[in-house]
Scaffold this motif. Structure first.
Motif, PDB file in Angstrom:
ATOM      1  N   ASP A 147       3.333  -0.769 -26.505  1.00 30.78           N
ATOM      2  CA  ASP A 147       3.717   0.130 -27.589  1.00 30.78           C
ATOM      3  C   ASP A 147       3.091   1.515 -27.474  1.00 30.78           C
ATOM      4  OD1 ASP A 147       5.283  -1.855 -28.726  1.00 30.78           O
ATOM      5  OD2 ASP A 147       3.613  -2.654 -29.899  1.00 30.78           O
ATOM      6  N   ASN A 148       2.220   1.706 -26.498  1.00 28.61           N
ATOM      7  CA  ASN A 148       1.576   3.011 -26.328  1.00 28.61           C
ATOM      8  C   ASN A 148       2.496   3.986 -25.600  1.00 28.61           C
ATOM      9  OD1 ASN A 148      -0.669   1.528 -27.221  1.00 28.61           O
ATOM     10  ND2 ASN A 148      -2.050   2.835 -26.061  1.00 28.61           N
ATOM     11  N   ARG A 149       2.421   5.230 -26.016  1.00 27.41           N
ATOM     12  CA  ARG A 149       3.149   6.294 -25.323  1.00 27.41           C
ATOM     13  C   ARG A 149       2.386   6.650 -24.053  1.00 27.41           C
ATOM     14  NH1 ARG A 149       3.630  12.257 -27.532  1.00 27.41           N
ATOM     15  NH2 ARG A 149       4.661  13.125 -25.722  1.00 27.41           N
ATOM     16  N   ARG A 200      -0.293  -2.353 -22.637  1.00 34.97           N
ATOM     17  CA  ARG A 200      -0.187  -1.708 -23.963  1.00 34.97           C
ATOM     18  C   ARG A 200       1.262  -1.238 -24.132  1.00 34.97           C
ATOM     19  NH1 ARG A 200      -3.016  -2.758 -27.637  1.00 34.97           N
ATOM     20  NH2 ARG A 200      -2.640  -0.763 -28.600  1.00 34.97           N
ATOM     21  N   TRP A 222      -8.769   0.947 -25.687  1.00 32.05           N
ATOM     22  CA  TRP A 222      -9.178   1.104 -24.282  1.00 32.05           C
ATOM     23  C   TRP A 222     -10.608   0.628 -24.030  1.00 32.05           C
ATOM     24  CZ3 TRP A 222      -5.241   0.572 -21.736  1.00 32.05           C
ATOM     25  CH2 TRP A 222      -4.087   1.315 -21.873  1.00 32.05           C
ATOM     26  N   SER A 264      -2.690   7.811 -21.650  1.00 34.24           N
ATOM     27  CA  SER A 264      -2.246   7.062 -22.807  1.00 34.24           C
ATOM     28  C   SER A 264      -3.423   6.952 -23.767  1.00 34.24           C
ATOM     29  CB  SER A 264      -1.764   5.676 -22.378  1.00 34.24           C
ATOM     30  OG  SER A 264      -1.304   4.932 -23.481  1.00 34.24           O
ATOM     31  N   HIS A 265      -3.150   7.041 -25.050  1.00 34.44           N
ATOM     32  CA  HIS A 265      -4.204   7.010 -26.056  1.00 34.44           C
ATOM     33  C   HIS A 265      -4.179   5.691 -26.828  1.00 34.44           C
ATOM     34  CE1 HIS A 265      -3.786  11.248 -25.110  1.00 34.44           C
ATOM     35  NE2 HIS A 265      -4.992  11.422 -25.611  1.00 34.44           N
ATOM     36  N   SER A 266      -5.379   5.171 -27.091  1.00 33.04           N
ATOM     37  CA  SER A 266      -5.486   3.931 -27.863  1.00 33.04           C
ATOM     38  C   SER A 266      -6.927   3.739 -28.303  1.00 33.04           C
ATOM     39  CB  SER A 266      -5.056   2.729 -27.009  1.00 33.04           C
ATOM     40  OG  SER A 266      -5.289   1.519 -27.699  1.00 33.04           O
ATOM     41  N   ILE A 271     -10.144   7.576 -31.167  1.00 27.81           N
ATOM     42  CA  ILE A 271      -9.003   7.255 -30.318  1.00 27.81           C
ATOM     43  C   ILE A 271      -9.395   7.662 -28.904  1.00 27.81           C
ATOM     44  CG2 ILE A 271      -6.573   7.742 -29.804  1.00 27.81           C
ATOM     45  CD1 ILE A 271      -6.991   6.239 -32.445  1.00 27.81           C
ATOM     46  N   ARG A 320       1.902   0.243 -19.272  1.00 25.81           N
ATOM     47  CA  ARG A 320       2.941  -0.291 -20.149  1.00 25.81           C
ATOM     48  C   ARG A 320       2.836  -1.811 -20.275  1.00 25.81           C
ATOM     49  NH1 ARG A 320       6.591   2.314 -17.662  1.00 25.81           N
ATOM     50  NH2 ARG A 320       6.448   4.226 -18.844  1.00 25.81           N
TER      51      ARG A 320
END
Length: 174
Positions: A36-38, A34, A57, A52-54, A8, A31
């Protein structure tokens, strides 16, 4: 960006606290791509880290790699180049707001009867990466904005018509 054992990735962008509007724009941009990312805001000394984590990226930022940006190639993928060409103005605005400034240059001329001063606005863009500087100058060329290189890592936009052109869409940092 950094990874963990789970693969991640964390997108981390530091924004000076002097420009809270740019912090909001940064979060809005994350936002937008992505939704749906926090998004987290981590307060640090004089700045806020927006992160933000994904696992996605690296797909969006394939230029990322170990080490300093200016020590590796920062070439755009064809789909990124298409976006930069389509959205050249926002691209230039983002580069100036991250690694540039608009300031007033004061020049003194020695004249009979005393020194004379005059002022004019100018933009500067500073980056250690020759690749990123070229992305900036290529974008200015597409927009027809004259510029000069002040030194190896500084680009200056000072001609009246060129500054006026950038003023149309760059706007102040806020």
């Amino acid at each position: 960006m950094g990874d963990s054992a789970k693969r991640i990735w964390a997108l981390r962008i530091s924004c000076a606290d002097d420009y809270p509007g740019l912090q909001v724009e940064c979060a809005d941009a994350i936002r937008a791509i992505r939704p749906d990312n926090r998004i987290r805001f981590l307060r640090l000394a004089g700045c806020t880290e927006i992160n933000s984590h994904s696992k996605h990226w690296p797909c969006l930022f394939p230029q990322h790699g170990p080490g300093k940006t200016h020590n590796r190639t920062s070439a755009l993928e064809s789909w990124q180049q298409d976006l930069v060409e389509r959205y050249t103005r926002p691209f230039v605005r983002g580069l100036i707001h991250s690694d540039g400034s608009r300031s007033t240059n004061r020049v003194r001329h020695a004249a009979e009867g005393g020194d004379r001063w005059y002022e004019y606005p100018r933009y500067f863009f500073t980056n250690e990466s020759a690749d990123i500087a070229k992305l900036f100058t290529d974008a200015l060329d597409r927009l027809g904005v004259a510029r000069k290189r002040s030194n190896r890592n500084n680009i200056s936009v000072a001609r009246r018509e060129a500054v006026a052109r950038l003023d149309e869409f760059v706007g102040p940092k806020y």
